[in-house]
Design an enzyme around this catalytic site. Structure first.
Site, mmCIF file in Angstrom:
data_model
loop_
_atom_site.group_PDB
_atom_site.id
_atom_site.type_symbol
_atom_site.label_atom_id
_atom_site.label_comp_id
_atom_site.label_asym_id
_atom_site.label_seq_id
_atom_site.Cartn_x
_atom_site.Cartn_y
_atom_site.Cartn_z
ATOM 1 N N ARG A 36 1.032 -1.197 0.121
ATOM 2 C CA ARG A 36 -0.036 0.060 -0.021
ATOM 3 C C ARG A 36 0.682 1.116 -0.004
ATOM 4 O O ARG A 36 0.332 2.175 -0.710
ATOM 5 C CB ARG A 36 -1.081 0.129 1.236
ATOM 6 C CG ARG A 36 -1.969 -1.017 1.176
ATOM 7 C CD ARG A 36 -2.887 -0.889 2.296
ATOM 8 N NE ARG A 36 -3.931 -2.122 2.504
ATOM 9 C CZ ARG A 36 -5.028 -1.941 1.848
ATOM 10 N NH1 ARG A 36 -5.395 -0.935 0.932
ATOM 11 N NH2 ARG A 36 -5.899 -2.969 1.736
ATOM 12 N N ARG A 94 -9.810 2.331 -1.889
ATOM 13 C CA ARG A 94 -8.390 1.803 -1.362
ATOM 14 C C ARG A 94 -8.247 2.563 0.085
ATOM 15 O O ARG A 94 -8.629 3.731 0.074
ATOM 16 C CB ARG A 94 -7.360 2.384 -2.308
ATOM 17 C CG ARG A 94 -7.177 1.644 -3.668
ATOM 18 C CD ARG A 94 -7.289 0.209 -3.630
ATOM 19 N NE ARG A 94 -5.978 -0.164 -3.093
ATOM 20 C CZ ARG A 94 -5.745 -1.334 -2.646
ATOM 21 N NH1 ARG A 94 -6.859 -2.288 -2.856
ATOM 22 N NH2 ARG A 94 -4.646 -1.999 -2.269
ATOM 23 N N HIS A 149 -18.827 9.893 2.879
ATOM 24 C CA HIS A 149 -19.153 8.492 3.326
ATOM 25 C C HIS A 149 -20.696 8.292 3.629
ATOM 26 O O HIS A 149 -21.114 9.062 4.309
ATOM 27 C CB HIS A 149 -18.616 8.458 4.637
ATOM 28 C CG HIS A 149 -18.530 6.744 5.180
ATOM 29 N ND1 HIS A 149 -17.824 5.626 4.697
ATOM 30 C CD2 HIS A 149 -19.603 6.297 6.108
ATOM 31 C CE1 HIS A 149 -18.312 4.517 5.394
ATOM 32 N NE2 HIS A 149 -19.474 4.970 6.010
ATOM 33 N N GLU A 203 -7.552 7.651 10.886
ATOM 34 C CA GLU A 203 -8.588 6.498 11.103
ATOM 35 C C GLU A 203 -9.637 6.370 10.063
ATOM 36 O O GLU A 203 -10.114 7.456 9.638
ATOM 37 C CB GLU A 203 -9.093 7.073 12.571
ATOM 38 C CG GLU A 203 -10.091 6.044 13.000
ATOM 39 C CD GLU A 203 -10.999 6.632 14.235
ATOM 40 O OE1 GLU A 203 -11.912 5.921 14.487
ATOM 41 O OE2 GLU A 203 -10.550 7.669 14.712
ATOM 42 N N LEU A 204 -9.638 5.078 9.592
ATOM 43 C CA LEU A 204 -10.566 4.756 8.325
ATOM 44 C C LEU A 204 -12.068 5.343 8.719
ATOM 45 O O LEU A 204 -12.862 4.904 9.796
ATOM 46 C CB LEU A 204 -10.778 3.609 8.382
ATOM 47 C CG LEU A 204 -11.412 3.016 6.839
ATOM 48 C CD1 LEU A 204 -11.018 3.446 5.700
ATOM 49 C CD2 LEU A 204 -11.797 1.455 6.972
HETATM 50 C C1 GRF Z 1 -20.753 6.882 -2.822
HETATM 51 O O1 GRF Z 1 -21.962 6.482 -2.157
HETATM 52 C C2 GRF Z 1 -19.858 7.582 -1.803
HETATM 53 O O2 GRF Z 1 -20.538 8.122 -0.412
HETATM 54 C C3 GRF Z 1 -18.973 6.229 -1.512
HETATM 55 O O3 GRF Z 1 -18.780 5.671 -2.699
HETATM 56 C C4 GRF Z 1 -19.885 5.838 -3.655
HETATM 57 C C5 GRF Z 1 -19.082 6.544 -4.661
HETATM 58 O O4 GRF Z 1 -20.249 6.636 -5.738
HETATM 59 N N1 GRF Z 1 -17.801 6.816 -0.704
HETATM 60 P P1 GRF Z 1 -19.728 7.205 -7.188
HETATM 61 O O5 GRF Z 1 -18.522 6.521 -7.687
HETATM 62 O O6 GRF Z 1 -19.446 8.931 -6.719
HETATM 63 O O7 GRF Z 1 -21.160 7.384 -7.964
#
Ligand code: GRF
Length: 220
Positions: free
Chosen positions: A69, A95, A113, A147-148
């Site tokens: 990574r 990733r 998120h 932190e993830l």
């Molecule tokens: C979204 O739901 C985002 O919150 C998550 O991955 C998805 C990505 O969707 N992290 P896109 O590729 O932007 O359509």
């Protein structure tokens, strides 16, 4: 003389609907920025085509070409730096990043998120909200730390969970809000209104709540 527009690097792995929201926000002027590069770890990412269609430079850095990574992250960091990005936008970038990438961009690295953090970091957020019997779900934009999915939230948007919802119908209701609040948070950052400080996230010089600004109450 007009001020130089901020330079965004957008990192994707798939569909790129959030990327498209950024392309549209830059085109409409809601976001005073230009996307200087879109980088994918996945050569098949549909978002690469969306970027190319918009005339944006694209790069693919396939993580499978790197033994660790850290090696992947070092190449990624060099590429983003070469494009002189002011702000890095993780938009469905699937990733896990190491300190090799996160530390050089600390305070100018954002993620979206699809949950009301701190609930449901990680994957399958919508199914987990349904399984838990929650009455609402949503999305969080946050600064990225080591932190993830644990960096300090900037803004959240909430949606109701309806009795007949599946993970797919819920995701569709949530993503509409992702497309609104993510460019908004980026605009706050590049205009200097938003900062990550030692004591947390500040907007207009005031600390934001620990779960971020509640989009329902936001006037902008
Ligand atoms: C979204 O739901 C985002 O919150 C998550 O991955 C998805 C990505 O969707 N992290 P896109 O590729 O932007 O359509």
């Amino acid at each position: 003389m007009t001020a130089a527009r901020a330079r965004l690097a957008i990192l994707i792995s798939g569909r790129g609907s959030n990327l498209q929201a950024f392309i549209d926000a830059c085109a409409s002027g809601r976001l005073a920025a230009e996307i200087c590069v879109v980088i994918s770890n996945n050569p098949e990412a549909e978002g690469l085509r969306k970027a190319a269609d918009a005339g944006i430079a694209t790069r693919c850095i396939d993580h499978r070409d790197y033994a660790t990574r850290e090696e992947f992250d070092a190449v990624l960091a060099r590429e983003v730096s070469d494009y002189r990005a002011d702000l890095v936008i993780l938009a469905g970038f699937m990733r896990i990043l190491t300190p090799t990438f996160i530390e050089p961009f600390s305070g100018r690295l954002l993620n979206v998120h699809p949950s009301l953090l701190p609930k449901y970091p990680g994957l399958h957020t919508h199914q987990r909200a349904l399984d838990a019997g929650d009455s609402e779900a949503g999305v969080t934009v946050h600064y990225v730390t080591l932190e993830l999915d644990g960096g300090p939230p900037i803004i959240q948007a909430r949606v109701p969970i309806l009795p007949q919802d599946t993970a797919q119908t819920l995701a569709a209701r949530v993503i509409v809000n992702e497309h609104i609040i993510y460019p908004l948070a980026a605009q706050w950052h590049i205009s200097g209104r938003l900062r990550l400080t030692e004591s947390g996230v500040c907007l207009d010089g005031k600390s934001v709540p620990s779960t971020g600004v509640d989009y329902r109450q936001e006037e902008d």
